[in-house]
Design a protein around this motif. Structure first.
Motif, PDB file in Angstrom:
ATOM      1  N   LEU A 165      -3.572  10.481  10.021  1.00  0.00           N
ATOM      2  CA  LEU A 165      -3.411   9.069  10.373  1.00  0.00           C
ATOM      3  C   LEU A 165      -2.301   8.899  11.403  1.00  0.00           C
ATOM      4  O   LEU A 165      -2.410   8.081  12.309  1.00  0.00           O
TER       5      LEU A 165
ATOM      6  N   LEU B 186       2.956   1.659  -3.326  1.00  0.00           N
ATOM      7  CA  LEU B 186       2.134   2.106  -4.449  1.00  0.00           C
ATOM      8  C   LEU B 186       1.741   3.570  -4.283  1.00  0.00           C
ATOM      9  O   LEU B 186       1.874   4.374  -5.207  1.00  0.00           O
ATOM     10  N   SER B 187       1.284   3.929  -3.081  1.00  0.00           N
ATOM     11  CA  SER B 187       0.851   5.318  -2.942  1.00  0.00           C
ATOM     12  C   SER B 187       2.043   6.263  -2.941  1.00  0.00           C
ATOM     13  O   SER B 187       1.963   7.372  -3.464  1.00  0.00           O
TER      14      SER B 187
ATOM     15  N   PHE C  46     -13.209   6.333   7.506  1.00  0.00           N
ATOM     16  CA  PHE C  46     -13.884   5.245   8.199  1.00  0.00           C
ATOM     17  C   PHE C  46     -13.631   5.335   9.707  1.00  0.00           C
ATOM     18  O   PHE C  46     -14.561   5.230  10.524  1.00  0.00           O
TER      19      PHE C  46
ATOM     20  N   ILE D 227      -3.608  10.305  14.918  1.00  0.00           N
ATOM     21  CA  ILE D 227      -4.658   9.609  15.678  1.00  0.00           C
ATOM     22  C   ILE D 227      -4.029   8.704  16.734  1.00  0.00           C
ATOM     23  O   ILE D 227      -3.151   7.906  16.430  1.00  0.00           O
TER      24      ILE D 227
ATOM     25  N   ILE E 110      -3.809   4.170  -7.619  1.00  0.00           N
ATOM     26  CA  ILE E 110      -4.952   5.020  -7.287  1.00  0.00           C
ATOM     27  C   ILE E 110      -5.838   4.320  -6.267  1.00  0.00           C
ATOM     28  O   ILE E 110      -6.325   4.945  -5.312  1.00  0.00           O
TER      29      ILE E 110
ATOM     30  N   PHE F  96      -3.640  14.607   0.020  1.00  0.00           N
ATOM     31  CA  PHE F  96      -3.161  13.390   0.671  1.00  0.00           C
ATOM     32  C   PHE F  96      -2.262  13.677   1.867  1.00  0.00           C
ATOM     33  O   PHE F  96      -2.289  12.936   2.845  1.00  0.00           O
TER      34      PHE F  96
ATOM     35  N   SER G 253      -4.809   2.251  -3.964  1.00  0.00           N
ATOM     36  CA  SER G 253      -4.227   2.298  -2.617  1.00  0.00           C
ATOM     37  C   SER G 253      -4.359   3.685  -2.004  1.00  0.00           C
ATOM     38  O   SER G 253      -4.588   3.815  -0.799  1.00  0.00           O
ATOM     39  N   ILE G 254      -4.237   4.713  -2.844  1.00  0.00           N
ATOM     40  CA  ILE G 254      -4.468   6.063  -2.322  1.00  0.00           C
ATOM     41  C   ILE G 254      -5.902   6.165  -1.774  1.00  0.00           C
ATOM     42  O   ILE G 254      -6.127   6.648  -0.653  1.00  0.00           O
TER      43      ILE G 254
ATOM     44  N   LEU H  36       0.831  -1.209   0.000  1.00  0.00           N
ATOM     45  CA  LEU H  36       0.000   0.000   0.000  1.00  0.00           C
ATOM     46  C   LEU H  36       0.863   1.255   0.000  1.00  0.00           C
ATOM     47  O   LEU H  36       0.628   2.200  -0.762  1.00  0.00           O
TER      48      LEU H  36
ATOM     49  N   ILE I 161      -9.860   4.775   4.732  1.00  0.00           N
ATOM     50  CA  ILE I 161      -9.642   4.253   6.082  1.00  0.00           C
ATOM     51  C   ILE I 161      -9.725   5.388   7.095  1.00  0.00           C
ATOM     52  O   ILE I 161     -10.385   5.274   8.128  1.00  0.00           O
ATOM     53  N   LEU I 162      -9.091   6.498   6.746  1.00  0.00           N
ATOM     54  CA  LEU I 162      -9.133   7.639   7.665  1.00  0.00           C
ATOM     55  C   LEU I 162     -10.567   8.077   7.919  1.00  0.00           C
ATOM     56  O   LEU I 162     -10.989   8.263   9.061  1.00  0.00           O
TER      57      LEU I 162
ATOM     58  N   VAL J  76      -7.865   3.757  -0.809  1.00  0.00           N
ATOM     59  CA  VAL J  76      -8.030   2.911   0.384  1.00  0.00           C
ATOM     60  C   VAL J  76      -7.560   3.663   1.622  1.00  0.00           C
ATOM     61  O   VAL J  76      -8.269   3.738   2.629  1.00  0.00           O
ATOM     62  N   ILE J  77      -6.377   4.265   1.518  1.00  0.00           N
ATOM     63  CA  ILE J  77      -5.819   4.950   2.689  1.00  0.00           C
ATOM     64  C   ILE J  77      -6.720   6.107   3.110  1.00  0.00           C
ATOM     65  O   ILE J  77      -7.027   6.288   4.289  1.00  0.00           O
ATOM     66  N   MET J  78      -7.165   6.873   2.114  1.00  0.00           N
ATOM     67  CA  MET J  78      -8.047   7.992   2.469  1.00  0.00           C
ATOM     68  C   MET J  78      -9.342   7.496   3.098  1.00  0.00           C
ATOM     69  O   MET J  78      -9.837   8.060   4.075  1.00  0.00           O
TER      70      MET J  78
ATOM     71  N   VAL K   7      -3.961  13.835   5.094  1.00  0.00           N
ATOM     72  CA  VAL K   7      -4.476  12.511   5.439  1.00  0.00           C
ATOM     73  C   VAL K   7      -3.401  11.728   6.191  1.00  0.00           C
ATOM     74  O   VAL K   7      -3.660  11.127   7.237  1.00  0.00           O
TER      75      VAL K   7
ATOM     76  N   TYR L 100       3.072   6.739  -6.469  1.00  0.00           N
ATOM     77  CA  TYR L 100       2.068   7.565  -7.143  1.00  0.00           C
ATOM     78  C   TYR L 100       2.272   9.046  -6.812  1.00  0.00           C
ATOM     79  O   TYR L 100       2.255   9.899  -7.700  1.00  0.00           O
TER      80      TYR L 100
ATOM     81  N   TRP M 102     -11.564   1.678  17.216  1.00  0.00           N
ATOM     82  CA  TRP M 102     -12.039   1.411  15.869  1.00  0.00           C
ATOM     83  C   TRP M 102     -11.890  -0.076  15.532  1.00  0.00           C
ATOM     84  O   TRP M 102     -12.796  -0.701  14.988  1.00  0.00           O
TER      85      TRP M 102
ATOM     86  N   LEU N 154       1.318   2.789   8.500  1.00  0.00           N
ATOM     87  CA  LEU N 154       1.248   3.401   7.167  1.00  0.00           C
ATOM     88  C   LEU N 154       1.845   4.806   7.103  1.00  0.00           C
ATOM     89  O   LEU N 154       2.692   5.071   6.244  1.00  0.00           O
TER      90      LEU N 154
END
Lengths: 298, 277, 282
Positions: free
Chosen positions: A113, A89-90, C29, A116, C17, A106, C19-20, A86, C26-27, C22-24, A109, A93, A124, A162
């Protein structure tokens, strides 16, 4: 007047020097005091016996750390297996394809993360991941799982590491000199080929260092893991078994331990073990990362 | 002693070398540099610099970039103190005292030298406090005296009328030209004897540059001024003496008129004709 | 040949895209879950009253004890770690030479301290307290959390300090300022960076449970002395979630909302301050 100024400057320097030495000693002091606390149990039992025995019966004076060590390794392994792809890849990107807007969205974000608190991840996890495993995933593979399991711990930990992993990977990718990727692109390679053949290969040591750093973060994570792992001191055999990582053991048993001989020492041994491993992992990966930074910045 | 750096100071200097007794220099405000060698991590940055800076005049140090002129300037107020990679041999005698001597207080040395940097760097405080900062740290306490000093130097650099109602505003809001004049006022307020300028106008527009240059010409009545400059034209406009450096050595030095009209060295002629820069 | 290459690129691009996203998500969520569970439980009593009838079983009251406790605790820790971190960072940046080995050793040791898990700081704090003969108390928690956040503060403050151009220190030195006088002015310039560092450290310190678990203890009351135990928000979540009583669990969820909101505010203000800082610099 002149002397007062010089005196102030000198005293400030002395105080600062003192603080600098104090902070250098801090690491040593923490290590040594944990070790001192752990000495009683280490005198009674050999290191090997402590590490390799699976018998944990504080009432009988049996302290085998194997289940905790296996649990820690297991949970961290799951976490990094999920988190690494994960993050890679991100990270790629963000460094190559992403527009400015996406990066700008991002970045906060990632910040959030990482901001938190663990206990929130724990809440959670117990509210969502644990029931999900118990009701949906586990029934397909095993007869029964409470959901408090290796998998739950691994998933929650994966999300927790992450941000660290991504931010270090980004640093590593960005420290690559632009000329290297530009050269590849100008030779007619596509972006993806450049990523595969140049970026990933050149930053391989950095990726390893980032991974090691994140794994050691996972080793030490306490409260979240404590809340979703189930905490049964047996060696877990499947993803859906409960497990009991080392930090959770320490956190869970403080307070009651003072009444039992050697219990405190055993727990401190656990803390010492954790400390030593994490310090070594951190030292190696930080040195690698510093090296990378130095090589490319000159 | 056949050192090219001695052109306009030869009388004082030759005495020193030939008679082997240390002649006491007359105690007006001169800087004299003797056998100065500066190394940065084994690189010989300044080689055998011998130079005397005449008082109450403008001396411009020129030369292509990387020739060591900024290093030389920073040597004069001991700004290399914090970089242990820099090794300094030789003497820099300011007002009869070697500033690299044992008992010399670096604060006193720097207080004697007002430095005007390449880019103006206002302190993170108000316009007023910027100018007042130096006098305050050096012991000026009375409000009235501070007010007076600040106004005096702001007037001196022609900034007073421009900033009058807003001296309590942050200095970073001034234009870059105003900031540079503020920095000059700030430097003058510590009452230095020398003014060092390190390409002090290179970041400025032509009008601000002209103002600063006029300031220098006015200042030389009271101060000894040493400027590092990258433009020959500026040196021509304001300098009384020129020092031309190349690859860490002083190639030629002399009065401005002689330097430009009658250069002695081939290297100087090449430089002046623009064959390298 | 060319087609498969393109396909591969497209395939991986889609994965990226995903994974980006997914990460966003999750936050979202996580924050959504916390709000969904906690908002219904959150009312004025929750933030203004102490728990009635014991924090584990009592159905009445709120989590004021934890809110106040956390505030006390974090203020104390910030004061302690600030008084150590600021001089330290100024020292390694302005008193020591630029390529100083000593400075890099200190930086390195803080890199490692940064990686030391909070449970170890908790255990160390506890060992220290036993050594000093202290009981679980506000002071114990303050010391442990101060140790936890000091590396965060040092690293993040050092990062902005290193970026400061040499102009300002040079200007100050050339005016004849001593290093000490210089540092005071520089600190003023670095204020936004320092504020960012503090906000980051507060965010980490206020949410950490493992450090305060055995050092600060837990209580239904407001802490009224340094040597009394103090409740904290993370532990208020941790302990009360395990209670069989629904009202008590609700208190945990409410605390989770409060803590999350605090973290959100801190994170966004840190972002604001650091962006303001970089704007000034460029």
């Amino acid at each position: 007047m002149k002397y007062i100024r010089a005196f102030k400057d000198k005293s400030a320097r002395q105080i600062m020097l003192g603080i600098a030495f104090f902070s250098l000693l801090l690491l040593l002091v923490i290590g040594v005091s944990l070790l001192l606390k752990a000495l009683p149990i280490m005198k009674e039992k050999s290191l090997w016996a402590l590490l390799s025995s699976g018998n944990w019966k504080p009432f009988k004076g049996e302290f085998g750390f194997l289940p905790y060590i296996i649990s820690t390794l297991y949970v961290s392994l799951i976490a990094i297996i999920i988190a690494l792809p994960l993050s890679l890849l991100s990270g790629i990107y963000l460094c190559t394809y992403a527009s400015k807007t996406i990066s700008r969205i991002f970045e906060p974000v990632i910040d959030l993360l990482s901001g938190i608190p663990p206990v929130i991840y724990g809440v959670w996890g117990t509210l969502t991941i644990v029931p999900l495993i118990a009701n949906k995933i586990a029934p397909r593979y095993v007869e029964f799982s409470s959901g408090f399991s290796v998998l739950a711990g691994g998933l929650v930990l994966a999300i927790m590491i992450l941000p660290l992993l991504i931010s270090i990977l980004l640093e590593v990718f960005r420290s690559l000199p632009k000329e290297i990727t530009d050269a590849s692109l100008s030779l007619g390679a596509t972006k993806w080929q450049t990523v595969k053949k140049v970026m990933l290969r050149k930053s391989f040591p950095g990726i390893i260092a980032a991974t090691v750093l994140s794994v050691s973060r996972a080793f030490g994570e306490t409260i979240a893991v404590l809340m979703v792992c189930g905490n049964i001191p047996i060696i877990p055999h499947s993803l859906f078994d409960a497990c009991y990582p080392l930090p959770a053991l320490i956190a869970n048993n403080y307070g009651e331990m003072l009444s039992m001989p050697n219990y405190e020492s055993a727990l401190m041994f656990g803390a010492f073990l954790l400390f030593i491993i994490i310090v070594i992992f951190n030292a190696i990966s930080r040195l690698t990362l510093n090296q990378i930074e130095k090589r490319f910045s000159l | 002693m056949n050192n090219p750096g001695l052109a306009f100071v030869s009388d004082v200097f030759e005495d020193y070398h030939n008679k082997t007794i240390l002649m006491k220099l007359p105690s007006y405000h001169t800087i004299s540099i003797r056998n100065l060698n500066v190394y940065i991590e084994n690189q010989h940055i300044l080689q055998d610099i011998n130079l005397t800076i005449p008082e109450k005049s403008i001396t411009c140090i020129i030369g292509p970039s990387g020739c060591g002129k900024s290093t030389l300037l920073r040597t004069l107020n001991r700004m290399h103190d914090d970089t242990p990679e820099v090794k300094i041999n030789g003497q820099v005698i300011v007002d009869d005292e070697d500033i690299y001597g044992v008992n010399v207080n670096v604060i006193d040395v720097r207080k004697k030298m007002g430095l005007l940097a390449q880019r103006p760097c206002p302190l993170p405080m108000s316009i007023f406090d910027n100018v007042a900062y130096g006098p305050r740290i050096h012991g000026l306490k009375k409000r009235k005296a501070i007010n007076q000093t600040v106004i005096q130097y702001l007037q001196y650099v022609g900034l007073w009328d421009e900033v009058r109602g807003r001296v309590r505003n942050s200095a970073s809001k001034l234009s870059i030209g105003q900031q540079q004049r503020l920095c000059l006022a700030r430097g003058l307020a510590i009452e230095p004897e020398y003014i060092l300028g390190d390409e002090a106008t290179s970041a400025l527009d032509p009008i601000s540059t002209k103002k600063i240059e006029e300031m220098f010409v006015k200042l030389k009545e009271q101060y000894t001024i040493i400027l590092v400059t990258h433009t020959l034209r500026q040196a021509k406009r304001i300098a009384d003496y020129i020092v031309f450096m190349y690859l860490g050595k002083i190639i030629e030095s002399g009065s401005t008129e002689e330097f430009f009209n009658n250069p002695k060295k081939q290297l100087t002629r090449d430089y002046l004709s623009g064959s390298f820069s | 040949m060319i087609n498969t290459k393109r396909q591969e690129e497209i395939f991986f691009k889609i994965l990226m895209i995903i994974s980006i996203c997914v990460i966003m998500s999750i936050l979202l969520f996580i924050i959504g879950t916390v709000l969904y569970k906690g908002l219904p439980a959150l009312d004025w009593d929750m933030v203004s009253k102490l728990p009635g009838g014991g924090f584990y079983l009592g159905k009445e009251g709120g989590v004021l004890n934890a809110i106040i406790g956390s505030l006390y605790l974090i203020s104390g820790s910030v004061v302690i770690s600030l008084t150590l971190s600021v001089p330290l960072v100024l020292f390694i940046n302005f008193y020591l030479p630029k390529k100083s080995v000593f400075a890099s050793i200190i930086r390195f040791s803080f890199d490692i301290l940064f990686g030391v898990p909070s449970i170890v700081y908790g255990a160390f704090g506890f060992a220290l307290m036993i050594f000093l003969g202290m009981r679980a108390s506000l002071l114990g928690g303050i010391i442990a959390v101060a140790l936890l956040i000091m590396p965060i503060m040092v690293r993040s403050f050092d990062e902005v300090t290193r970026l400061l151009p040499r102009d300002l220190p040079d200007a100050l030195l050339s005016l004849g300022a001593t290093k000490y006088e210089m540092s005071k002015v520089i600190l003023r310039q670095l204020m936004p960076g320092l504020v960012t560092a503090i906000l980051l450290a507060v965010g980490r310190g206020i949410g950490d449970a493992a450090t305060v678990l055995f050092t600060a203890g837990y209580t239904d009351n407001l802490p009224n002395a340094l040597n009394h135990p103090a409740a904290t928000l993370p532990l208020s979540i941790f302990f009360q979630l395990g209670s069989p009583v629904e009202e008590v669990q609700n208190r945990a969820y409410a605390s989770a909302v409060i803590l999350t909101v605090i973290i959100l505010i801190l994170s966004f203000s840190a972002r604001y301050f650091s962006s303001k800082y970089s704007k000034n610099k460029i």
